[in-house]
Design a protein around this motif. Structure first.
Motif, PDB file in Angstrom:
ATOM      1  N   ASP A  49       0.806  -1.212   0.000  1.00 32.63           N
ATOM      2  CA  ASP A  49       0.000   0.000   0.000  1.00 32.63           C
ATOM      3  C   ASP A  49       0.846   1.273   0.000  1.00 32.63           C
ATOM      4  O   ASP A  49       0.366   2.332   0.325  1.00 32.63           O
ATOM      5  N   GLU A  50       2.125   1.142  -0.337  1.00 32.69           N
ATOM      6  CA  GLU A  50       2.899   2.362  -0.539  1.00 32.69           C
ATOM      7  C   GLU A  50       2.443   3.004  -1.849  1.00 32.69           C
ATOM      8  O   GLU A  50       1.947   2.338  -2.736  1.00 32.69           O
ATOM      9  N   GLY A  51       2.632   4.312  -1.943  1.00 37.18           N
ATOM     10  CA  GLY A  51       2.338   4.968  -3.214  1.00 37.18           C
ATOM     11  C   GLY A  51       3.353   4.545  -4.233  1.00 37.18           C
ATOM     12  O   GLY A  51       4.221   3.738  -3.950  1.00 37.18           O
ATOM     13  N   GLY A  52       3.287   5.081  -5.413  1.00 37.95           N
ATOM     14  CA  GLY A  52       4.313   4.716  -6.378  1.00 37.95           C
ATOM     15  C   GLY A  52       3.976   5.209  -7.756  1.00 37.95           C
ATOM     16  O   GLY A  52       2.969   5.868  -7.959  1.00 37.95           O
ATOM     17  N   GLU A  53       4.856   4.879  -8.661  1.00 36.14           N
ATOM     18  CA  GLU A  53       4.701   5.394 -10.009  1.00 36.14           C
ATOM     19  C   GLU A  53       3.696   4.562 -10.783  1.00 36.14           C
ATOM     20  O   GLU A  53       3.700   3.343 -10.703  1.00 36.14           O
ATOM     21  N   VAL A  54       2.829   5.226 -11.494  1.00 33.63           N
ATOM     22  CA  VAL A  54       1.952   4.505 -12.399  1.00 33.63           C
ATOM     23  C   VAL A  54       2.144   5.082 -13.796  1.00 33.63           C
ATOM     24  O   VAL A  54       2.574   6.202 -13.963  1.00 33.63           O
ATOM     25  N   VAL A  55       1.840   4.280 -14.765  1.00 33.05           N
ATOM     26  CA  VAL A  55       2.044   4.702 -16.144  1.00 33.05           C
ATOM     27  C   VAL A  55       0.706   4.699 -16.863  1.00 33.05           C
ATOM     28  O   VAL A  55      -0.017   3.724 -16.839  1.00 33.05           O
ATOM     29  N   LEU A  56       0.371   5.826 -17.467  1.00 34.84           N
ATOM     30  CA  LEU A  56      -0.883   5.912 -18.203  1.00 34.84           C
ATOM     31  C   LEU A  56      -0.571   5.989 -19.687  1.00 34.84           C
ATOM     32  O   LEU A  56       0.437   6.542 -20.079  1.00 34.84           O
ATOM     33  N   PRO A  57      -1.457   5.460 -20.509  1.00 29.70           N
ATOM     34  CA  PRO A  57      -1.284   5.696 -21.942  1.00 29.70           C
ATOM     35  C   PRO A  57      -1.489   7.182 -22.219  1.00 29.70           C
ATOM     36  O   PRO A  57      -2.357   7.813 -21.634  1.00 29.70           O
ATOM     37  N   ALA A  58      -0.651   7.730 -23.092  1.00 28.14           N
ATOM     38  CA  ALA A  58      -0.663   9.180 -23.285  1.00 28.14           C
ATOM     39  C   ALA A  58      -1.974   9.668 -23.884  1.00 28.14           C
ATOM     40  O   ALA A  58      -2.392  10.784 -23.650  1.00 28.14           O
ATOM     41  N   GLN A  59      -2.631   8.817 -24.648  1.00 29.50           N
ATOM     42  CA  GLN A  59      -3.763   9.292 -25.431  1.00 29.50           C
ATOM     43  C   GLN A  59      -4.890   9.861 -24.574  1.00 29.50           C
ATOM     44  O   GLN A  59      -5.502  10.853 -24.911  1.00 29.50           O
ATOM     45  N   GLY A  60      -5.123   9.236 -23.440  1.00 26.74           N
ATOM     46  CA  GLY A  60      -6.279   9.615 -22.646  1.00 26.74           C
ATOM     47  C   GLY A  60      -6.241  11.025 -22.110  1.00 26.74           C
ATOM     48  O   GLY A  60      -7.263  11.662 -21.946  1.00 26.74           O
ATOM     49  N   VAL A  61      -5.050  11.523 -21.806  1.00 24.33           N
ATOM     50  CA  VAL A  61      -4.966  12.863 -21.240  1.00 24.33           C
ATOM     51  C   VAL A  61      -4.287  13.805 -22.223  1.00 24.33           C
ATOM     52  O   VAL A  61      -3.654  14.765 -21.857  1.00 24.33           O
ATOM     53  N   HIS A  62      -4.456  13.492 -23.481  1.00 27.29           N
ATOM     54  CA  HIS A  62      -3.812  14.279 -24.527  1.00 27.29           C
ATOM     55  C   HIS A  62      -4.479  15.648 -24.660  1.00 27.29           C
ATOM     56  O   HIS A  62      -5.684  15.772 -24.546  1.00 27.29           O
ATOM     57  N   GLU A  63      -3.657  16.666 -24.880  1.00 26.06           N
ATOM     58  CA  GLU A  63      -4.212  17.989 -25.158  1.00 26.06           C
ATOM     59  C   GLU A  63      -3.948  18.301 -26.635  1.00 26.06           C
ATOM     60  O   GLU A  63      -2.812  18.529 -27.022  1.00 26.06           O
ATOM     61  N   PRO A  64      -4.989  18.292 -27.439  1.00 21.06           N
ATOM     62  CA  PRO A  64      -4.765  18.458 -28.873  1.00 21.06           C
ATOM     63  C   PRO A  64      -4.541  19.920 -29.250  1.00 21.06           C
ATOM     64  O   PRO A  64      -4.926  20.824 -28.512  1.00 21.06           O
ATOM     65  N   SER A  65      -3.910  20.136 -30.362  1.00 25.02           N
ATOM     66  CA  SER A  65      -3.817  21.481 -30.926  1.00 25.02           C
ATOM     67  C   SER A  65      -3.617  21.329 -32.429  1.00 25.02           C
ATOM     68  O   SER A  65      -3.291  20.250 -32.908  1.00 25.02           O
ATOM     69  N   PHE A  66      -3.831  22.414 -33.150  1.00 23.73           N
ATOM     70  CA  PHE A  66      -3.573  22.361 -34.585  1.00 23.73           C
ATOM     71  C   PHE A  66      -2.084  22.251 -34.795  1.00 23.73           C
ATOM     72  O   PHE A  66      -1.333  23.163 -34.461  1.00 23.73           O
ATOM     73  N   ARG A  67      -1.645  21.139 -35.317  1.00 21.51           N
ATOM     74  CA  ARG A  67      -0.212  20.969 -35.548  1.00 21.51           C
ATOM     75  C   ARG A  67      -0.022  20.494 -36.962  1.00 21.51           C
ATOM     76  O   ARG A  67      -0.854  19.784 -37.514  1.00 21.51           O
ATOM     77  N   ARG A  68       1.129  20.826 -37.511  1.00 22.15           N
ATOM     78  CA  ARG A  68       1.401  20.274 -38.826  1.00 22.15           C
ATOM     79  C   ARG A  68       1.920  18.859 -38.653  1.00 22.15           C
ATOM     80  O   ARG A  68       2.619  18.572 -37.687  1.00 22.15           O
TER      81      ARG A  68
END
Lengths: 433, 522
Positions: A46-65
């Protein structure tokens, strides 16, 4: 120029933002938490720790080329051999030698990794779960006393002197008894000095007045012992609920490493869960073959044993430990038993009797986990005979004992099974009980 | 110069420990050099000492001391924190804010030398640049920014209380997605007030009277070819179309937004505009600050105010900052703005002091003028990266960096080297590099071109795909979705090849309920 020391400013400015982020990515974080929990040992589960999320879910989109196609040019430093007009083999996708621009916003599309604190971890882990039968919380030893403020008292230690209250009392007493103020006395003295020498009559009157006031000041003290108040504290015993968790496991030859792994995962979950509810959780490991003994965690999971399978020995051992160390009056007792379901046929009745008569009455909850082999996937329609223990326990449960049992064949089932066992009861279900 | 130098009795500090007295002493010594010898002009400084966590906080709110709340800041914070904890990322030594007073954050972990360095760098170098560069003067209000952020934070908090966090979050998500296209690139035309209108009218009349000649009346002229503007043209003129500031257009024109939603869009837009000059002056800003700290530190050392040990520590840190890996180096990730900026500033100093024949030919107006600080101050005030490189990148630097220009045409099998650091290449490389720092070249050219407010209200945008480079498909779809949510009606984006005016690709999006009420399609 100003120098400001901001180091002592309250930290955690970003806490609110972080919580918002966690709320937003909740489902993903939950999934990541459950996956990461499997790989930990019981005690630090029950110690805290690092978790890894897929990037897509919290992606911030913008107009990019886009990073491919079209005509683009690069300006690169460090020319060594090229001259104008040379052609260069196109490097394999990704840029490499030429124009590895990276993504324009400086963020790769890698997985998003971040650390959870212990509380955040456990919160997510145990969402919507509750422990059955929390009622038997006992007050134990007197160490757990908490002090609450309870008004004022006239006696106490100087450290607890209630300065405001004391001065207030003193002030009202001085007003009530008309103690002369220092300014009044000073004014009289000034008047006396300024008085013309010929005004003898008034001088005497003033001197008398002054003497009277000075006497009064002497008699009525500025602060009287009567005024003094102390902050009063009352001690309340704080209920410290404590729990002991018994891990029972069959370690006979028929239990494979895979099964033990399943059992361990279940124990980890239970430990985290108990830890959450009880300040003080002790864990007792009892392993058994045809005989049982209490061991430490390392031995419990790792050292192999051989022998037959007599479940009642473990129950007897548990009974012994309870009698010796964990009186049911003071301890909430939880037990989790993991086994492949084998038992010596002649032992079943004894096991049932021990459970119903002795152990279940003093347990809050008894969970039985039957672990199977991963490969044991039977074709549909194939009815598998229930194991000895399963049959024995079924009859006990039918009589309404605080006990539950489930079968688990694969790692992925552990968490759902655990949730099923401890899921919060809905209103209707709870009312029905 | 060194002949007139009076060496100090004692250095400013020894060893790496510092206290507030040390910082004050260092600041005073730096100030003497910066204002006296270099003639910098700065906002009042405010130096704030902060710890690790506060630095992480500052990271996630783009360096600002206060900001409204949004999950994305929490995301950046969490990531930075995890990276920092895992030792994968160091923290900056300082952060400086373009405000008046100019706030510089310095880290408590820094050594005394480092504090001196970052003060020279941020509190004088960046500070001077913020105060004097024309872009910052034109686009940012250093006096008002902190108050504005305070207002923004409170306003958004009130909105959350009144309309719910979810509502505000959806709106901010949409606004943030469009933030890259929420700036005015050119000052807008001001609508004339009555007085200036009258003045113009008077001047026009006077001019007419002066040049009046009755003869002109008798000259036969052509029939007027001007036609009345069509309905579409009128409509566009009224809506100020085409419009490249998409958020501005939404704020002013989106039919279904509530007043508070427009105000929130405005806040995001104004913050984007505030940071706009920074993206155009990376090379210059860092070049200016790096040149400043380098000059100041050397001057302090000459005066005996810095120990040799501190100087070595400084040089090691400085060389790390201005290191430029070559293109085939594993560490290469684009041109380092510190390296390029610093090299160019130093080069200008060299040209002023000791020009070669080549410099005389390329920079006749400054070569050998011997007053490099004056030239540099003028440069810092009146250029941005693009114009600065176009004007001042000398052949010597092109050779020094070994710059070469590579064309990558997706329709051809190989890359082609267009120009290298030789006599024929200097100008080409200079122009090509300048273009890389031109925002109108680097960011996608997207404009709102038409909408029929009286008809179906479908919003039409064009992306003029420079060199046929299209937009990132997935991102574009998501941003368009946000745009449609704001707009409340369908949105269509066409990607157009500017050379042939043909449509390369189309994206469309329909609004989801959430930000505005959607009418059921009839």
């Amino acid at each position: 120029m100003h120098i400001v020391d901001r180091r002592l400013n309250p930290s955690g400015k970003n806490l609110a933002n972080r919580q918002r982020f966690m709320r937003r990515a909740k489902s993903q974080i939950r999934k990541a938490v459950h996956e990461s929990a499997g790989s930990r040992s019981i005690k630090d589960a029950d110690e805290g720790g690092e978790v890894v999320l897929p990037a897509q879910g919290v992606h911030e989109p913008s107009f990019r080329r886009s990073s491919s196609g079209g005509i683009r040019d690069h300006l690169l430093p460090g020319n060594k051999e090229y001259i104008a007009g040379d052609t260069i083999q196109r490097p394999p996708s990704g840029g490499g030698g030429s124009g590895s621009e990276g993504s324009p916003d400086g963020e790769g599309e890698d997985d998003f990794r971040f650390a959870l604190s212990r509380d955040e971890f456990v919160d997510l882990f145990l969402e919507d779960l509750e422990l059955p039968d929390l009622a038997k919380r006992r007050v134990v030893n007197a160490e757990a006393m908490v002090y609450h403020r309870a008004g004022y008292s006239v006696s106490g230690s100087p450290a607890n002197l209630a300065l405001n209250r004391t001065v207030r009392n003193s002030l009202s007493r001085r007003i009530a008894l008309r103690r002369p103020k220092p300014e009044e006395i000073q004014a009289l003295k000034d008047e006396l000095e300024a008085l013309a020498p010929e005004d003898e009559g008034k001088r005497i009157a003033l001197q008398e007045e002054l003497a009277r006031k000075q006497r009064r000041t002497g008699v009525i003290p500025y602060i009287d012992p009567l005024d003094v108040r102390y902050r009063r504290f009352e001690s309340h015993p704080k209920p410290v609920a404590q729990a002991v968790m018994f891990c029972l496991m069959d370690v006979s030859g028929s239990m494979t490493e895979h099964m033990k792994d399943l059992a361990k995962r279940f124990y980890v979950l239970l430990y985290i869960f108990l830890k959450r509810r009880y300040k003080n959780v002790e864990v007792v490991f009892i392993r058994h073959t045809h005989q049982a003994s209490e061991v430490d965690e390392e031995t419990f999971f790792n050292s192999p044993e051989t022998g037959g399978t007599v479940v009642s020995t473990a129950l007897e051992e548990m009974q012994r430990v309870i009698e010796e160390r964990y009186s049911p009056d003071n301890w909430n007792i939880y037990a989790a038993q993991a086994s492949d379901g084998d038992n010596t046929a002649s032992d079943n009745d004894k096991t049932a009797a021990l459970l119903t008569k002795v152990l279940l009455p003093c347990c809050q909850y008894y969970a039985y986990l039957e672990v199977g082999r991963d490969s044991e996937h039977f074709p549909p329609g194939f009815i598998r005979r229930d194991s000895d223990l399963w049959q024995t326990y079924s009859t006990i449960i039918r009589n309404g004992a605080p006990m539950a049992m489930r079968k688990v064949g694969h790692r992925r089932d552990i968490y759902p099974v655990f949730r099923e066992l401890f899921a919060k009861k809905t209103g209707a279900e709870a009312a029905a009980e | 110069m060194s002949s007139t130098l009076i060496r100090a009795e004692r250095p400013l500090f020894e060893g790496c420990d510092w206290e507030f007295g040390t910082i004050q002493r260092c600041y005073d010594a730096i100030e003497k050099v910066a204002l006296g010898e270099m003639g910098l002009d700065i906002y009042t400084n405010q130096i704030e000492v902060i710890g690790t966590e506060q630095m992480l906080d500052a990271y996630s709110s783009i360096g600002m001391p206060l900001f409204y709340k949004h999950w994305s800041f929490g995301k950046h914070f969490s990531r930075n924190e995890a990276m920092y904890r895992a030792g994968m990322q160091g923290l900056a030594y300082e952060i400086v804010i373009n405000s008046n007073p100019c706030i510089s954050y310095i880290m408590e972990e820094n050594t005394a030398m480092m504090q001196t360095l970052v003060m020279a760098h941020a509190a004088f170098g960046h500070n001077h640049f913020f105060k004097n560069n024309y872009l910052f003067q034109q686009w940012t209000d250093a006096n008002g920014i902190l108050d504005y952020l305070e207002f923004a934070k409170d306003y958004i908090m009130q909105c959350e209380e009144r309309y719910g966090e979810a509502q505000v979050e959806r709106l901010l998500d949409a606004a943030h997605a469009l933030m890259s296209h929420a700036v005015h690139k050119y000052p807008r035309k001001r609508t004339a007030d009555l007085r200036s209108e009258e003045k113009r009218e008077r001047e026009r009349r006077e001019h007419d009277e002066k040049v009046f000649n009755d003869l002109w009346r008798t000259v036969p002229g052509k029939e007027s070819t001007r036609q009345d503007p069509t309905a579409a043209e009128k409509r566009k003129a009224l809506l100020e179309l085409p419009q490249e500031n998409i958020l501005y257009f939404m704020e002013k024109t989106a039919p279904r937004l509530a007043p508070w939603q427009r105000e929130v869009l405005r806040i995001v837009r104004i913050i984007a505009q505030y940071f706009y000059p920074q993206s155009q002056t990376k090379v210059m800003n860092e070049g200016c600050a790096t040149y400043t700290h380098y000059t100041i530190m050397n001057s302090l050392h000459e005066k005996g105010l810095l120990t040799d040990g501190a100087m070595v520590e400084f040089l090691s840190s400085h060389t790390n900052v201005v290191f430029q890996p070559e293109f085939d180096d594993r560490r290469y990730s684009g041109l380092n703005p510190y390296a390029l900026g610093f090299a160019m500033m130093q080069d200008i100093e060299r040209i002023c002091k000791a020009p070669t024949a080549e410099d005389q030919q390329w920079f006749p107006h400054i070569a050998g003028c011997n007053d490099h600080m004056n030239v540099l101050r003028d440069v810092w005030a009146n250029y941005r990266d693009e114009s600065f490189i176009l004007q001042y990148l000398s052949p010597k630097l092109v050779r020094h960096f070994g710059l070469f220009h590579v064309m990558d045409d997706a329709s051809e099998p190989n890359l082609r080297v267009e120009a290298i650091h030789d006599e024929r290449g200097y100008r080409k490389i200079k122009q090509a590099l300048a273009k890389h720092y031109d925002v109108s070249w680097t960011s996608a050219d997207i404009q709102v071109v038409d909408v029929n407010l009286a008809g179906d209200r479908r919003l039409i945008l064009h992306h003029r795909a420079l060199n046929r480079v299209l937009l990132e498909e997935k991102d574009t779809r998501m941003v368009l979705q946000h745009l449609a949510d704001l707009w409340g009606y369908d949105v269509l984006m066409k990607e157009i090849d500017p050379s042939t005016e043909s449509v390369l690709k189309e994206h469309a999006a329909s609004p989801r309920p959430g930000i505005v009420q959607i009418e059921p399609a009839s």
